[in-house]
Write an enzyme that holds these catalytic residues in place. Structure first.
Site, PDB file in Angstrom:
ATOM      1  CG  ASN A   1      82.563 129.397  84.377  1.00  0.00           C
ATOM      2  OD1 ASN A   1      83.200 130.119  84.053  1.00  0.00           O
ATOM      3  ND2 ASN A   1      82.004 128.354  83.367  1.00  0.00           N
TER       4      ASN A   1
ATOM      5  CG  ASP B   1      78.129 123.575  79.117  1.00  0.00           C
ATOM      6  OD1 ASP B   1      79.110 124.116  79.118  1.00  0.00           O
ATOM      7  OD2 ASP B   1      77.372 123.902  77.803  1.00  0.00           O
TER       8      ASP B   1
ATOM      9  CG  ASP C   1      69.267 127.022  79.274  1.00  0.00           C
ATOM     10  OD1 ASP C   1      69.867 128.011  80.074  1.00  0.00           O
ATOM     11  OD2 ASP C   1      68.716 127.366  78.465  1.00  0.00           O
ATOM     12  CB  VAL C   2      72.346 128.408  84.122  1.00  0.00           C
ATOM     13  CG1 VAL C   2      73.517 127.564  84.348  1.00  0.00           C
ATOM     14  CG2 VAL C   2      72.791 129.291  82.933  1.00  0.00           C
TER      15      VAL C   2
ATOM     16  CE  LYS D   1      79.826 137.523  82.411  1.00  0.00           C
ATOM     17  NZ  LYS D   1      79.802 136.297  83.215  1.00  0.00           N
TER      18      LYS D   1
ATOM     19  CE1 TYR E   1      79.849 138.580  78.995  1.00  0.00           C
ATOM     20  CE2 TYR E   1      81.465 140.599  79.233  1.00  0.00           C
ATOM     21  CZ  TYR E   1      81.310 139.054  79.181  1.00  0.00           C
ATOM     22  OH  TYR E   1      82.530 138.309  79.793  1.00  0.00           O
TER      23      TYR E   1
END
Length: 256
Positions: A85, A36, A58-59, A155, A151
């Site tokens: 996720n 996370d 950090d992804v 997605k 967003y």
């Protein structure tokens, strides 16, 4: 039931939906690793679940993710369930009012994070000829979402990645699905509501109510609802489910 020996990795796993996913698998005795970007949340998670692997990463950072994923691979040697996720709600407002930097941050967290995670998972799962990848999309990934174009775009990209990777990895015994949460009750959604209220010029209560009235079941979703659905996908009962986009939202009729 899920084999308690399963190795489960969750990005964005220290809070919200990710934490609920990790806690669900840990409760069944699975081995769990989370990362996370919120270092404080990671420390709190590690205190509560000391047997899990946890790291601040950090992804959107290829180097930070490489360090985390290499550590997990060194300990486990492989992975059985990967939940890509980690995500962010991004900015709210008409597209002409949004900055390119805001757009980039939203796309990076929601899409690039999935790419870095799935690239690693695909290599390991193909070699072991088994595994499950679950990406977290959103009802915004299957519907239009006014004032939330970054967003929604991100997605929808996750849905496209899910369908494509299910095709690529299916011949190797690897399943890929996406979950599409609706309005999940919690601090993250409260931040989204505040941003949308400011963008719409409405009260937060009016925006909050719109999320309920636009759902057939007239109810909020709990993080545990998402975790339970992913747990089912990882169980033997879900062994033939792949390439699916599973909305867990009480049936969203509109996001307008």
């Amino acid at each position: 039931m899920v084999d308690p020996r399963k190795r489960v990795l969750v990005t964005g796993g220290a809070a919200g939906i990710g934490r609920a996913i990790a806690a669900r698998f840990l409760a069944e005795g699975a081995r769990v690793a989370i990362c996370d970007a919120d270092r404080g949340a990671v420390e709190a998670f590690a205190c509560e679940f000391p047997d899990a692997i946890s790291a601040a990463a950090d992804v959107t950072s290829e180097q930070e993710m490489a360090t985390f994923l290499e550590e997990v691979e060194a300990v486990w040697g492989g992975v059985d369930v990967v939940c890509a996720n980690a995500g962010t709600g991004g900015p709210a407002g008409p597209i002409e009012n949004l900055s390119y930097a805001e757009w980039q941050r939203c796309i990076a967290t929601n899409v690039h994070g999935c790419f870095l995670t799935c690239r690693w998972a695909a290599r390991l799962m193909k070699s072991q000829e088994s595994g499950l990848i679950v990406m977290t999309s959103s009802t915004a990934g299957i519907m239009g979402y006014p004032l939330r174009s970054p967003y929604a775009a991100a997605k929808w990209a996750v849905v496209g990645m899910t369908k494509t990777l299910a095709m690529e990895l299916g011949p190797f015994g690897v399943r890929v699905n996406a979950v599409c949460p609706g309005a999940v009750e919690g601090p993250r959604m409260e931040r989204v509501i505040a941003n949308e209220a400011a963008a719409r010029g409405e009260s937060e209560e009016a925006v909050r109510q719109s999320y309920v009235t636009g759902v057939s079941m007239k109810t909020w979703v709990q993080a545990e609802d998402i975790a339970n659905s992913i747990f089912f996908l990882a169980s033997d009962a879900g062994r033939k489910i792949s390439g699916q986009i599973l909305a867990i939202d009480g049936h969203t009729e509109t996001l307008a």
